[in-house]
Structure formats: structure tokens, C-alpha cells
Design a protein around this motif. Structure first.
Motif, PDB file in Angstrom:
ATOM      1  N   THR A  27      36.136  -9.748  37.946  1.00 42.03           N
ATOM      2  CA  THR A  27      36.386  -9.850  36.504  1.00 42.03           C
ATOM      3  C   THR A  27      37.819  -9.489  36.141  1.00 42.03           C
ATOM      4  N   PRO A  28      38.351  -8.312  36.585  1.00 37.20           N
ATOM      5  CA  PRO A  28      39.744  -8.018  36.239  1.00 37.20           C
ATOM      6  C   PRO A  28      40.750  -8.954  36.907  1.00 37.20           C
ATOM      7  N   MET A  29      40.440  -9.415  38.122  1.00 34.52           N
ATOM      8  CA  MET A  29      41.365 -10.324  38.792  1.00 34.52           C
ATOM      9  C   MET A  29      41.416 -11.670  38.067  1.00 34.52           C
ATOM     10  N   ILE A  30      40.265 -12.134  37.619  1.00 29.97           N
ATOM     11  CA  ILE A  30      40.246 -13.369  36.828  1.00 29.97           C
ATOM     12  C   ILE A  30      40.950 -13.129  35.497  1.00 29.97           C
ATOM     13  N   GLY A  31      40.781 -11.918  34.945  1.00 31.73           N
ATOM     14  CA  GLY A  31      41.522 -11.578  33.737  1.00 31.73           C
ATOM     15  C   GLY A  31      43.019 -11.628  33.969  1.00 31.73           C
ATOM     16  N   LEU A  32      43.448 -11.192  35.180  1.00 29.37           N
ATOM     17  CA  LEU A  32      44.862 -11.264  35.531  1.00 29.37           C
ATOM     18  C   LEU A  32      45.321 -12.707  35.633  1.00 29.37           C
ATOM     19  N   VAL A  33      44.493 -13.535  36.246  1.00 27.96           N
ATOM     20  CA  VAL A  33      44.816 -14.961  36.339  1.00 27.96           C
ATOM     21  C   VAL A  33      44.877 -15.592  34.949  1.00 27.96           C
ATOM     22  N   ILE A 239      37.817   8.694  26.539  1.00 30.06           N
ATOM     23  CA  ILE A 239      39.122   9.053  27.091  1.00 30.06           C
ATOM     24  C   ILE A 239      39.958   7.818  27.404  1.00 30.06           C
ATOM     25  N   SER A 240      39.315   6.776  27.906  1.00 32.68           N
ATOM     26  CA  SER A 240      40.078   5.606  28.344  1.00 32.68           C
ATOM     27  C   SER A 240      40.234   4.530  27.276  1.00 32.68           C
ATOM     28  N   SER A 241      39.355   4.508  26.278  1.00 34.59           N
ATOM     29  CA  SER A 241      39.338   3.356  25.374  1.00 34.59           C
ATOM     30  C   SER A 241      39.340   3.672  23.880  1.00 34.59           C
ATOM     31  N   SER A 242      38.919   4.852  23.477  1.00 29.99           N
ATOM     32  CA  SER A 242      38.816   5.131  22.042  1.00 29.99           C
ATOM     33  C   SER A 242      40.174   5.095  21.357  1.00 29.99           C
ATOM     34  N   ASP A 243      41.236   5.286  22.141  1.00 35.45           N
ATOM     35  CA  ASP A 243      42.569   5.262  21.549  1.00 35.45           C
ATOM     36  C   ASP A 243      42.863   3.931  20.855  1.00 35.45           C
ATOM     37  N   ARG A 244      42.306   2.826  21.407  1.00 38.61           N
ATOM     38  CA  ARG A 244      42.563   1.530  20.780  1.00 38.61           C
ATOM     39  C   ARG A 244      41.857   1.404  19.427  1.00 38.61           C
ATOM     40  N   VAL A 245      40.709   2.027  19.310  1.00 43.16           N
ATOM     41  CA  VAL A 245      39.994   2.005  18.031  1.00 43.16           C
ATOM     42  C   VAL A 245      40.770   2.801  16.987  1.00 43.16           C
ATOM     43  N   ILE A 246      41.324   3.942  17.394  1.00 45.90           N
ATOM     44  CA  ILE A 246      42.120   4.764  16.479  1.00 45.90           C
ATOM     45  C   ILE A 246      43.463   4.092  16.187  1.00 45.90           C
ATOM     46  N   LEU A 247      44.084   3.507  17.208  1.00 39.82           N
ATOM     47  CA  LEU A 247      45.360   2.824  17.010  1.00 39.82           C
ATOM     48  C   LEU A 247      45.243   1.689  15.992  1.00 39.82           C
ATOM     49  N   GLN A 264      44.551  -2.880  29.753  1.00 36.79           N
ATOM     50  CA  GLN A 264      43.719  -3.817  30.503  1.00 36.79           C
ATOM     51  C   GLN A 264      44.171  -3.912  31.954  1.00 36.79           C
ATOM     52  N   VAL A 265      45.484  -3.967  32.160  1.00 32.77           N
ATOM     53  CA  VAL A 265      46.005  -4.045  33.527  1.00 32.77           C
ATOM     54  C   VAL A 265      45.708  -2.757  34.292  1.00 32.77           C
ATOM     55  N   PRO A 338      53.029   2.458  33.887  1.00 27.64           N
ATOM     56  CA  PRO A 338      53.024   3.506  34.927  1.00 27.64           C
ATOM     57  C   PRO A 338      52.308   4.775  34.490  1.00 27.64           C
ATOM     58  N   ILE A 339      52.477   5.161  33.216  1.00 28.79           N
ATOM     59  CA  ILE A 339      51.854   6.402  32.736  1.00 28.79           C
ATOM     60  C   ILE A 339      50.336   6.249  32.662  1.00 28.79           C
ATOM     61  N   LEU A 340      49.881   5.080  32.242  1.00 25.16           N
ATOM     62  CA  LEU A 340      48.438   4.842  32.174  1.00 25.16           C
ATOM     63  C   LEU A 340      47.816   4.833  33.569  1.00 25.16           C
ATOM     64  N   LEU A 341      48.544   4.346  34.552  1.00 23.28           N
ATOM     65  CA  LEU A 341      48.023   4.320  35.925  1.00 23.28           C
ATOM     66  C   LEU A 341      47.904   5.731  36.499  1.00 23.28           C
ATOM     67  N   ILE A 342      48.814   6.629  36.108  1.00 21.12           N
ATOM     68  CA  ILE A 342      48.698   8.029  36.546  1.00 21.12           C
ATOM     69  C   ILE A 342      47.386   8.624  36.043  1.00 21.12           C
TER      70      ILE A 342
END
Length: 427
Positions: A27-33, A239-247, A264-265, A338-342
């Protein structure tokens, strides 16, 4: 060392990890494509709308499931010697989730205007709220047969279902975006239709493993196990996703789209860790059941090496992928990734103590630690996002993941120490 590597490569854990990784990463790889199509045909605002709905689907399906997919993975082993009881158990869980999710979805639809206005500030309730409800229900129902495939260690079937679903969604999405010009709705329509199709297919495949009755005693037993996990699972989403709802309430939709792309990446790495964990938990549980604690411990060490090696390597790869696959209006995501990947690397280590607590059924400890971290995350998001925008979301994610890891690691050490004392006293 070579002998050890050969044993590892031939082990069922390695084979299942490899297959789960391929299946879960489709799913994420197809999303990348799909990124060139998304970023070529959708502006950042449309992309932000689409990914925000997908993010909310992840949260709502958690509550529709009540974490019972986790109970299926764990309790399946308790009925290995009782095939008829196992059928009754699985059938009861499947029917309960179907009834419960239907009732909750109906209530949410009846109050669509009031609830939708609380969720969205810049996103239209019609039609996106309705996509949210439909996708959440179908995703919750599909999670049950996928959990059963995991419990049965049918990694090949798991990858087949995930791969076919992802390919069909990709094909239909391309048609709706390019051929029908449906914009942000395209991926949501495709996911809803294809996921519903695969719910029907997988339930049909599992008929012989289910006895369609509703045993409330078995459901209650599972709920006592799964409900304490609900804050744990929900906290992962918070922790990983609610920030988008607040943003969505404090920044413009175009900036939200930039952040959503980076998030997403980064989720590719999170899904990679999760796919390895799909093989880790059943294998670790089985080894502990068999008394092979040394092998179980080695399994966790291998997972730790995987987290470090693949986490560090993913940073330059992700930055290059954004440059390669997206248009220049999305290049702002390169500084964020890079920061999100950490934060995702920290989350990868979190799976290790959780596996230990999951086996000992200490799910309340997991829930408490996760809930505290999630609350802390929301507080920082609410304070920091209005002040520093996107970077407030980034900072809150890293701090919350570190806090959750520290709390759960301390709890795991405490449980291990108490078990060791019990063994010594019994001797």
C-alpha cells in the motif's frame, strides 16, 4: 556467525517477516508510485483534504474494532486444541464487531452536521464526512480476517490479499483522478469500493473457520483483554496522526498538504516496522508458550537491529524520493521528513517492550503508558501549533514517542523483574 545467519534465513520468523513486509508495504509503495499522479493532478490543498480524511479513518476504525483484532491474534492460541470452540469464538467476535460497527456508524450518520462541524473547519462535510464513515466501517471489518491470517501464520495469504487490494485501489484511483477528474474524492471512492469488495471475499474465504453464533461469554473475555489495549492503539494514532486534524484548524490547507506528504512518506518506515511486528508477535508468543525464552530474547534483539539499520537508511532515501516523485510545489516536505523519520525510529523500539507485555497480558500497563504519552502529545500540539505551525506538530510527535518508549520500557522491566522473583521463590 554464518551458521547463525543461515538458521535465521531458514526460520519461519524470517520467512513470515519477509512476506508480511512485502504485503504490508504494498500500500505505501503503491502510494509512492502514485505520488507523481497525486502531486501532478491534485494541488496541496486537495492532497491535504484527502490525507486528512484517510487519517481520521485510522482513528475511527480503532473504536469500531475495540481492538478485538488484537484479541483474535492472542486468543487464537488458547483454542488450538479445541477446533469447534475456536470456530465459536471467531464467529462470535466477527458478528459482534459487525453489529457494533453498524450501530455506531448509524449514530454518526444521524448526527453528521454537528459532529462534522467539530471535526472540520475548512473541509466540506458533504461528501467527505460520509466517506469517513464508510471507509472506517469497511476497514474495521477487513481487519478481522487479516488478524486471523496473522494468527494462523498464513503470511502468503496475507500478502496476496494486501497486494491485490492495493493494486485494485491504485487502478481505480488513477481512473477517477485522470479519467473522471474527481480530485480529492478519487482515492477515497476507490478505497471504499475496493475495501468493501475484499471484506466480502475474505469473509467468504474464512467461512469454514467460523461458527456464526454470538457467545457473549467469549466476547466478554476478549473485551476484557482488548479494551485496555484501546488507549494504547488509539494513542499510536494520536501521536502520529492527530496533528493533522489540529493543523487543519490553524494553518491553510496547502501547508497541511505539504506536511501530510512528509507524514505519508514517513509512514512507509512505520508500516515496515509494523509488518515485521506482525510476524514478531505470533512467533514471540509461540516461543514463550513453548518455554524457549532464549530464542524469544534473540528474536527481540534481531528486531532492534532492524529498527536501527533501516531507520537510518530511510532518511536520505525518503528525501530523494520526494525530490524525484513530486512536483516543486511539494518540495517543502524535504525539510520536514528527516525529523518525522526520527520519531518513527523511536516508535520502532517501542514494539520490543510491548511484545513482552502483550504476551503476559499486561495490557493495562500498555494502555496507561500510551494514554499518558497521547495526552502529552495533544497538549503540546494545541500549545505549539498556533505559535510555530507545522514545526509544533513535529516537536510534539518526537517528544510523545520518546515519553511513550520510556514509560513502556520501565513497565516492561518491572514486569520482568517481578516474574523473575516469582520463579526464584518457587524454586
Amino acid at each position: 556467525m554464518i551458521i547463525y545467519l543461515n538458521k535465521l534465513l531458514k526460520s519461519k520468523f524470517f520467512k513470515n517477516s519477509f512476506l508480511y513486509t512485502i504485503g504490508s508495504m504494498m500500500t505505501p509503495m503503491i502510494g509512492l508510485v502514485m505520488l507523481p499522479i497525486y502531486t501532478g493532478y491534485l494541488n496541496p490543498a486537495e492532497y491535504g483534504v484527502m490525507t486528512t480524511i484517510q487519517t481520521l479513518v485510522g482513528m475511527l476504525q480503532i473504536f469500531l474494532l475495540l481492538s478485538l483484532n488484537g484479541a483474535v491474534t492472542r486468543f487464537f492460541y488458547d483454542f488450538l486444541e479445541q477446533p469447534e470452540k475456536r470456530k465459536e469464538y471467531l464467529g462470535s467476535i466477527f458478528i459482534f464487531v459487525l453489529l457494533f460497527s453498524t450501530i455506531i456508524a448509524t449514530i454518526l450518520l444521524l448526527f453528521s452536521n454537528s459532529i462534522g462541524s467539530l471535526l472540520f473547519r475548512n473541509i466540506p462535510i458533504d461528501p467527505f464526512y460520509y466517506y469517513l464513515i464508510g471507509l472506517s466501517c469497511t476497514s474495521a471489518l477487513l481487519a478481522l480476517p487479516m488478524a486471523l491470517f496473522r494468527a494462523q501464520e498464513k503470511a502468503g495469504l496475507f500478502i496476496l490479499v494486501n497486494t491485490l487490494k492495493a493494486l485494485f485501489i491504485m487502478g481505480l484511483t488513477v481512473y477517477l483522478i485522470v479519467g473522471r477528474d474527481l480530485g480529492a474524492e478519487s482515492a477515497l471512492i476507490a478505497q471504499l469500493l475496493i475495501t468493501f469488495l475484499f471484506v466480502l471475499i475474505t469473509f467468504g474465504m474464512l467461512r469454514k473457520f467460523l461458527k456464526f453464533s454470538l457467545n457473549f461469554s467469549l466476547v466478554k473475555q476478549s473485551l476484557l483483554f482488548s479494551l485496555p489495549l484501546l488507549p494504547h492503539v488509539a494513542s499510536g494514532w494520536i501521536i502520529s496522526s492527530s496533528d493533522r486534524v489540529i493543523l487543519e484548524k490553524f494553518v491553510n490547507i496547502a501547508d497541511l498538504g505539504i506536511y501530510a506528504l512528509a507524514a505519508q512518506v514517513s509512514m512507509v518506515l512505520a508500516l515496515f516496522y509494523s509488518s515485521i511486528n506482525n510476524a514478531l508477535v505470533p512467533r514471540y508468543t509461540m516461543l514463550r508458550k513453548e518455554g524457549n525464552e532464549l530464542k524469544a530474547s534473540k528474536l527481540l534483539k534481531i528486531f532492534a537491529y532492524v529498527v536501527v539499520i533501516f531507520g537510518v537508511a530511510s532518511i536520505p532515501v525518503a528525501m530523494y524520493a520526494i525530490k524525484l516523485f513530486t512536483s516543486d510545489q511539494y518540495y517543502g516536505a524535504i525539510a520536514i521528513i528527516p525529523i518525522l523519520l526520527i520519531a518513527q525510529i523511536v516508535k520502532g523500539f517501542y514494539f520490543i517492550p510491548v511484545a513482552k507485555l502483550f504476551y503476559t497480558k499486561k495490557t493495562k500497563i500498555i494502555a496507561t503508558s500510551s494514554t499518558l504519552a497521547a495526552i502529552f502529545n495533544i497538549i503540546i500540539n494545541i500549545i505549539a501549533i498556533p505559535i510555530i505551525g507545522l514545526y509544533g506538530a513535529i516537536v510534539s510527535t518526537i517528544i510523545a514517542e520518546l515519553l511513550r518508549l520510556l514509560l513502556i520500557y520501565k513497565a516492561s522491566k518491572s514486569v520482568s523483574a517481578s516474574q523473575s522473583n516469582v520463579k526464584i521463590s518457587s524454586i
